[in-house]
Scaffold this motif. Sequence first.
Motif, mmCIF file in Angstrom:
data_model
loop_
_atom_site.group_PDB
_atom_site.id
_atom_site.type_symbol
_atom_site.label_atom_id
_atom_site.label_comp_id
_atom_site.label_asym_id
_atom_site.label_seq_id
_atom_site.Cartn_x
_atom_site.Cartn_y
_atom_site.Cartn_z
ATOM 1 N N HIS A 145 0.674 -1.106 -0.045
ATOM 2 C CA HIS A 145 0.220 0.009 0.043
ATOM 3 C C HIS A 145 0.944 1.154 -0.095
ATOM 4 O O HIS A 145 0.493 2.341 0.294
ATOM 5 C CB HIS A 145 -0.756 0.030 1.028
ATOM 6 C CG HIS A 145 -1.923 -1.154 1.302
ATOM 7 N ND1 HIS A 145 -3.050 -1.311 0.627
ATOM 8 C CD2 HIS A 145 -1.884 -2.357 2.050
ATOM 9 C CE1 HIS A 145 -3.621 -2.299 0.831
ATOM 10 N NE2 HIS A 145 -2.749 -3.251 1.723
ATOM 11 N N GLU A 191 -0.387 4.631 -1.224
ATOM 12 C CA GLU A 191 -1.778 5.169 -0.675
ATOM 13 C C GLU A 191 -1.195 6.170 0.428
ATOM 14 O O GLU A 191 -0.310 6.309 0.995
ATOM 15 C CB GLU A 191 -2.698 4.049 -0.005
ATOM 16 C CG GLU A 191 -3.087 3.152 -1.013
ATOM 17 C CD GLU A 191 -3.846 1.833 -0.299
ATOM 18 O OE1 GLU A 191 -3.855 1.967 0.940
ATOM 19 O OE2 GLU A 191 -3.943 0.765 -1.147
ATOM 20 N N LEU A 196 -0.755 6.731 3.367
ATOM 21 C CA LEU A 196 -0.353 5.851 4.765
ATOM 22 C C LEU A 196 0.094 7.051 5.918
ATOM 23 O O LEU A 196 0.521 7.934 5.662
ATOM 24 C CB LEU A 196 0.536 4.862 4.671
ATOM 25 C CG LEU A 196 0.395 3.680 3.711
ATOM 26 C CD1 LEU A 196 1.603 2.684 3.695
ATOM 27 C CD2 LEU A 196 -1.118 3.027 3.953
ATOM 28 N N GLY A 245 2.689 7.507 -5.137
ATOM 29 C CA GLY A 245 1.849 8.076 -4.309
ATOM 30 C C GLY A 245 1.921 9.681 -4.001
ATOM 31 O O GLY A 245 1.251 10.153 -3.236
#
Length: 263
Positions: free
Chosen positions: A175, A178, A180, A239
């Motif tokens: 991830h 993303e 985070l 990201g």
Amino acid sequence: MNQISALPNPLEILFQEYNQGRIESVGFRSFTLHAGESNSYRTLKSALIVPVSGRAIFSFEHEPFIAKRGLFLHGCPDKTLTISALGEQDFHYINMYYENDRPLLFSHKLKNPEQTFSILEQILKLHPDADIRSQYQQEKLTEEFFAQIFADFQPEETYNESQIMSILLDFIAEHYAEPLTLDALAEQVNEKAGHVSYLFYKYKNIRPIDYLINYRVRIATELLRSGDYTVTQAAHEVGYRDACYFSRIYKKRMGFPPTRILP
């Protein structure tokens, strides 16, 4: 009457070195010594030595240790080491090398030998220079290997913390593109954010956010080197919606702008 103090536990000393970030693998290598053969050389690095099959004697300047499946040995640099295979079976073993000058020589029983061998076999199959994911996988497996080495010393704490770190590193690898946050990481393992930060400092000597940024930068570097992505496209892939912000972060981490590595 003088009281004789107990000698320090060498495995405990090694565990403390590990916790202080002084043990970092510089490579794994598999060896075979044929039955009846001997080999002698000067050691250059510290090593964790894991016998896989057969038996041998490791003699560090006349300090002998029996090496057999189920045990591991620790060797140190600047010693004349003689290895002599015993019996009629070839002796097979795996070394993990690291840089450290502490003169520790000892052997210890593995708590979970089969699991340790499985981890080492996976590491030996990897090619860490191939791509970022292979490098990450080797880092993860190396942490699992250390957890096995220290399982007998602090079994519950080490194993549980290693599990938590494995989950966190897997989550970041899946991830990373993303948005985070530390709280999001903590939620994945049902831990407090402060404890997650502590674990990253303990096992990686870095903050979680810095680990994430470094991971993104390494992925972006591979994308840019491939020639299939512009700086803006690579930024989006890892990201960052603002290519200028990504370029500033990249230059801060790498020391040069991302445009330099474009083919």
